[in-house]
Design a protein around this motif. Structure first.
Motif, PDB file in Angstrom:
ATOM      1  N   ASN A  19     -33.835  73.903  69.021  1.00 56.15           N
ATOM      2  CA  ASN A  19     -34.684  75.066  68.757  1.00 56.15           C
ATOM      3  C   ASN A  19     -35.933  74.724  67.958  1.00 56.15           C
ATOM      4  OD1 ASN A  19     -33.719  77.731  69.769  1.00 56.15           O
ATOM      5  ND2 ASN A  19     -31.802  77.054  68.830  1.00 56.15           N
ATOM      6  N   TRP A  20     -35.949  73.576  67.309  1.00 58.19           N
ATOM      7  CA  TRP A  20     -37.082  73.246  66.458  1.00 58.19           C
ATOM      8  C   TRP A  20     -38.384  73.164  67.258  1.00 58.19           C
ATOM      9  CZ3 TRP A  20     -34.911  68.898  62.731  1.00 58.19           C
ATOM     10  CH2 TRP A  20     -33.915  69.455  61.936  1.00 58.19           C
ATOM     11  N   ALA A  21     -38.312  72.595  68.449  1.00 56.27           N
ATOM     12  CA  ALA A  21     -39.527  72.418  69.249  1.00 56.27           C
ATOM     13  C   ALA A  21     -40.112  73.763  69.677  1.00 56.27           C
ATOM     14  CB  ALA A  21     -39.241  71.547  70.466  1.00 56.27           C
ATOM     15  N   VAL A  22     -39.251  74.698  70.122  1.00 55.08           N
ATOM     16  CA  VAL A  22     -39.766  75.981  70.600  1.00 55.08           C
ATOM     17  C   VAL A  22     -40.191  76.876  69.447  1.00 55.08           C
ATOM     18  CG1 VAL A  22     -38.459  75.879  72.749  1.00 55.08           C
ATOM     19  CG2 VAL A  22     -37.451  77.005  70.751  1.00 55.08           C
ATOM     20  N   ARG A  23     -39.567  76.716  68.308  1.00 60.82           N
ATOM     21  CA  ARG A  23     -39.940  77.539  67.151  1.00 60.82           C
ATOM     22  C   ARG A  23     -41.108  76.949  66.380  1.00 60.82           C
ATOM     23  NH1 ARG A  23     -36.734  81.843  65.889  1.00 60.82           N
ATOM     24  NH2 ARG A  23     -34.696  81.929  66.904  1.00 60.82           N
ATOM     25  N   GLY A  24     -41.249  75.632  66.431  1.00 57.89           N
ATOM     26  CA  GLY A  24     -42.347  74.998  65.722  1.00 57.89           C
ATOM     27  C   GLY A  24     -42.070  74.720  64.263  1.00 57.89           C
ATOM     28  N   TRP A  25     -40.819  74.852  63.837  1.00 58.00           N
ATOM     29  CA  TRP A  25     -40.440  74.512  62.463  1.00 58.00           C
ATOM     30  C   TRP A  25     -38.963  74.163  62.431  1.00 58.00           C
ATOM     31  CZ3 TRP A  25     -38.388  78.903  59.142  1.00 58.00           C
ATOM     32  CH2 TRP A  25     -38.183  80.055  59.883  1.00 58.00           C
ATOM     33  N   ARG A  26     -38.584  73.401  61.409  1.00 57.88           N
ATOM     34  CA  ARG A  26     -37.208  72.908  61.276  1.00 57.88           C
ATOM     35  C   ARG A  26     -36.391  73.973  60.553  1.00 57.88           C
ATOM     36  NH1 ARG A  26     -38.566  67.623  58.086  1.00 57.88           N
ATOM     37  NH2 ARG A  26     -39.845  69.230  57.077  1.00 57.88           N
ATOM     38  N   VAL A  27     -35.585  74.660  61.338  1.00 56.49           N
ATOM     39  CA  VAL A  27     -34.952  75.873  60.847  1.00 56.49           C
ATOM     40  C   VAL A  27     -33.434  75.790  60.937  1.00 56.49           C
ATOM     41  CG1 VAL A  27     -35.151  76.956  63.126  1.00 56.49           C
ATOM     42  CG2 VAL A  27     -34.956  78.396  61.090  1.00 56.49           C
ATOM     43  N   ALA A  28     -32.765  76.423  59.983  1.00 55.53           N
ATOM     44  CA  ALA A  28     -31.319  76.619  60.032  1.00 55.53           C
ATOM     45  C   ALA A  28     -31.062  78.086  60.362  1.00 55.53           C
ATOM     46  CB  ALA A  28     -30.676  76.260  58.703  1.00 55.53           C
ATOM     47  N   TYR A  29     -29.985  78.343  61.081  1.00 59.83           N
ATOM     48  CA  TYR A  29     -29.621  79.718  61.420  1.00 59.83           C
ATOM     49  C   TYR A  29     -28.480  80.165  60.517  1.00 59.83           C
ATOM     50  CZ  TYR A  29     -28.153  83.835  63.980  1.00 59.83           C
ATOM     51  OH  TYR A  29     -27.818  85.125  64.312  1.00 59.83           O
ATOM     52  N   VAL A  30     -28.624  81.329  59.914  1.00 57.25           N
ATOM     53  CA  VAL A  30     -27.582  81.887  59.060  1.00 57.25           C
ATOM     54  C   VAL A  30     -26.656  82.717  59.945  1.00 57.25           C
ATOM     55  CG1 VAL A  30     -27.066  83.259  57.022  1.00 57.25           C
ATOM     56  CG2 VAL A  30     -29.194  81.934  57.126  1.00 57.25           C
ATOM     57  N   ASP A  31     -25.496  82.164  60.241  1.00 59.85           N
ATOM     58  CA  ASP A  31     -24.567  82.817  61.165  1.00 59.85           C
ATOM     59  C   ASP A  31     -23.935  84.064  60.569  1.00 59.85           C
ATOM     60  OD1 ASP A  31     -24.211  80.655  63.450  1.00 59.85           O
ATOM     61  OD2 ASP A  31     -24.132  79.564  61.564  1.00 59.85           O
ATOM     62  N   LEU A  32     -23.558  83.986  59.303  1.00 63.16           N
ATOM     63  CA  LEU A  32     -22.840  85.083  58.662  1.00 63.16           C
ATOM     64  C   LEU A  32     -23.209  85.176  57.188  1.00 63.16           C
ATOM     65  CD1 LEU A  32     -19.184  84.537  59.979  1.00 63.16           C
ATOM     66  CD2 LEU A  32     -20.668  86.453  60.581  1.00 63.16           C
ATOM     67  N   ILE A  33     -23.381  86.391  56.706  1.00 66.11           N
ATOM     68  CA  ILE A  33     -23.480  86.676  55.279  1.00 66.11           C
ATOM     69  C   ILE A  33     -22.620  87.901  55.016  1.00 66.11           C
ATOM     70  CG2 ILE A  33     -24.959  87.407  53.371  1.00 66.11           C
ATOM     71  CD1 ILE A  33     -27.284  86.034  54.710  1.00 66.11           C
ATOM     72  N   GLY A  34     -21.795  87.841  53.975  1.00 62.95           N
ATOM     73  CA  GLY A  34     -20.985  89.005  53.665  1.00 62.95           C
ATOM     74  C   GLY A  34     -20.334  88.904  52.310  1.00 62.95           C
ATOM     75  N   VAL A  35     -19.858  90.051  51.830  1.00 57.67           N
ATOM     76  CA  VAL A  35     -19.167  90.160  50.548  1.00 57.67           C
ATOM     77  C   VAL A  35     -17.952  91.058  50.737  1.00 57.67           C
ATOM     78  CG1 VAL A  35     -19.331  90.894  48.125  1.00 57.67           C
ATOM     79  CG2 VAL A  35     -21.343  89.925  49.279  1.00 57.67           C
ATOM     80  N   ARG A  36     -16.821  90.640  50.198  1.00 59.18           N
ATOM     81  CA  ARG A  36     -15.646  91.513  50.237  1.00 59.18           C
ATOM     82  C   ARG A  36     -16.008  92.876  49.638  1.00 59.18           C
ATOM     83  NH1 ARG A  36     -10.468  90.038  51.228  1.00 59.18           N
ATOM     84  NH2 ARG A  36     -10.054  87.823  51.613  1.00 59.18           N
ATOM     85  N   ARG A  37     -15.435  93.908  50.212  1.00 61.69           N
ATOM     86  CA  ARG A  37     -15.895  95.248  49.862  1.00 61.69           C
ATOM     87  C   ARG A  37     -15.622  95.607  48.399  1.00 61.69           C
ATOM     88  NH1 ARG A  37     -13.761  99.160  54.407  1.00 61.69           N
ATOM     89  NH2 ARG A  37     -11.829  98.044  53.952  1.00 61.69           N
ATOM     90  N   GLU A  38     -14.523  95.097  47.829  1.00 61.31           N
ATOM     91  CA  GLU A  38     -14.233  95.472  46.444  1.00 61.31           C
ATOM     92  C   GLU A  38     -15.139  94.778  45.433  1.00 61.31           C
ATOM     93  OE1 GLU A  38     -11.482  91.812  46.779  1.00 61.31           O
ATOM     94  OE2 GLU A  38     -12.298  93.368  48.101  1.00 61.31           O
TER      95      GLU A  38
END
Length: 342
Positions: A263-282
């Motif tokens: 994906n770096w070539a098509v985006r034009g920058w060296r990027v990481a994808y954040v698959d998941l972010i979350g916090v337990r509800r309590e």
């Protein structure tokens, strides 16, 4: 008494193959991975030139216990042997509050406007209805599809079969820069993800996403195939918030990342994808989300990458969109979740 899904699905007894005078149709096999991947990437260069379809999206159809390739996939082949259309219907494994099946497919840009997409979509919806009808449940059912916001032809085609826009998702980008310092409570610590924390993180994910639209529990197989055992997964760029517990560390929050260098070539920058972010509800409201995000952003920066991208439901009940903006993310592209409720 609720009507069983088998009755509500209105499934045909037989799902007939698509028909078209210029091509033949058959199910895909593992031997077709390269040609189907080439098709998706040729279509992607037109439909979403800012990302490349990953290989695992194709190979996963032949390794998942919920997919029968002989019944759940279909492709169109020209007399010269070119694959010019392909699609699938995939029954979801998580069924806590809803039974879901997802249809996905594409037509080669040079073959659009000839009716291939219409024939493929008819087959997909019929097969999806059949999948739902085969589940012994009285839970709500749905047929879903994800598409880019600008694909009017796909939106019109899906509407023809009853799938309407139910949600918008925004892709957001962080191009490096300042990372805030966020304090965490004394009873927790932020650590890199390790295999020993995999199950605890999966359980945290399932708790965190219980009140998210359309989310069902992620089972072990999907967790393995789509994330922690995926070739692009980067544990060194993933961070979790843990607390001590009797049975070992308990994961309270997480930010999981992957890197696909194609994906770096098509985006034009060296990027990481954040698959998941979350916090337990309590533990929401204790600044754990910005803290784990900041830790991940520093890890990405220290690894020499240019930044990160993530996708967010614009109506996320936790206020995630505002959080990401405060952390320095800016909107880039938008997609839609389409749904036919059964």
């Amino acid at each position: 008494m609720p009507t069983p899904l088998s009755e509500r699905a209105a499934a045909p007894e037989t799902v007939h193959e698509p028909t078209h005078p210029e091509v033949t149709w058959r199910a895909a096999t593992a031997a077709d991975v390269e040609t189907v991947l080439a098709l998706y990437r040729a279509a992607g260069a037109v439909d979403h030139p800012y990302f490349v379809v990953p290989r695992h999206e194709v190979t996963g159809k032949f390794s998942s216990s919920t997919v029968d390739p002989a019944r759940d996939t279909m492709m169109a082949i020209t007399p010269s042997g070119d694959v010019v259309a392909a699609g699938s219907a995939t029954l979801g494994a998580g069924r806590a509050t809803e039974v879901q099946t997802f249809i996905a497919g594409t037509v080669h840009p040079n073959w659009r406007g000839r009716g291939l997409g219409r024939e493929l979509a008819r087959w997909q919806v019929d097969r999806a209805r059949q999948q739902l009808a085969g589940v012994d449940s009285d839970l709500p059912g749905s047929i879903g599809n994800f598409t880019e916001d600008h694909q009017d032809d796909v939106l019109a085609l899906m509407a023809r079969f009853g799938l309407q826009t139910r949600r918008y998702f925004t892709e957001m980008e962080w191009h490096g820069g300042h990372v805030p310092d966020v304090a965490v409570p004394d009873d927790v610590r932020i650590v890199p993800f390790t295999r020993e924390l995999s199950e605890a993180t999966r359980h945290a994910r399932n708790d965190a996403f219980r009140d998210h639209w359309g989310s069902q529990p992620t089972h072990e197989e999907r967790w393995s195939q789509n994330l922690v055992d995926n070739e692009h997964f980067r544990p060194d760029l993933s961070r979790v918030v843990v607390e001590k517990a009797a049975g070992g560390p308990r994961v309270l929050a997480f930010a999981m990342a992957s890197v696909d260098e194609e994906n770096w070539a098509v985006r034009g920058w060296r990027v990481a994808y954040v698959d998941l972010i979350g916090v337990r509800r309590e533990r929401r409201g204790q600044r754990l989300a910005p803290a784990v995000m900041a830790a991940q952003m520093r890890a990405v920066r220290d690894a020499g990458l240019d930044g990160t991208i993530l996708d967010v439901d614009t109506e996320n009940p936790t206020g995630a969109l505002g959080l990401y903006e405060r952390m320095g993310y800016t909107p880039a592209h938008r997609g839609r979740a389409l749904l036919l409720e059964i």
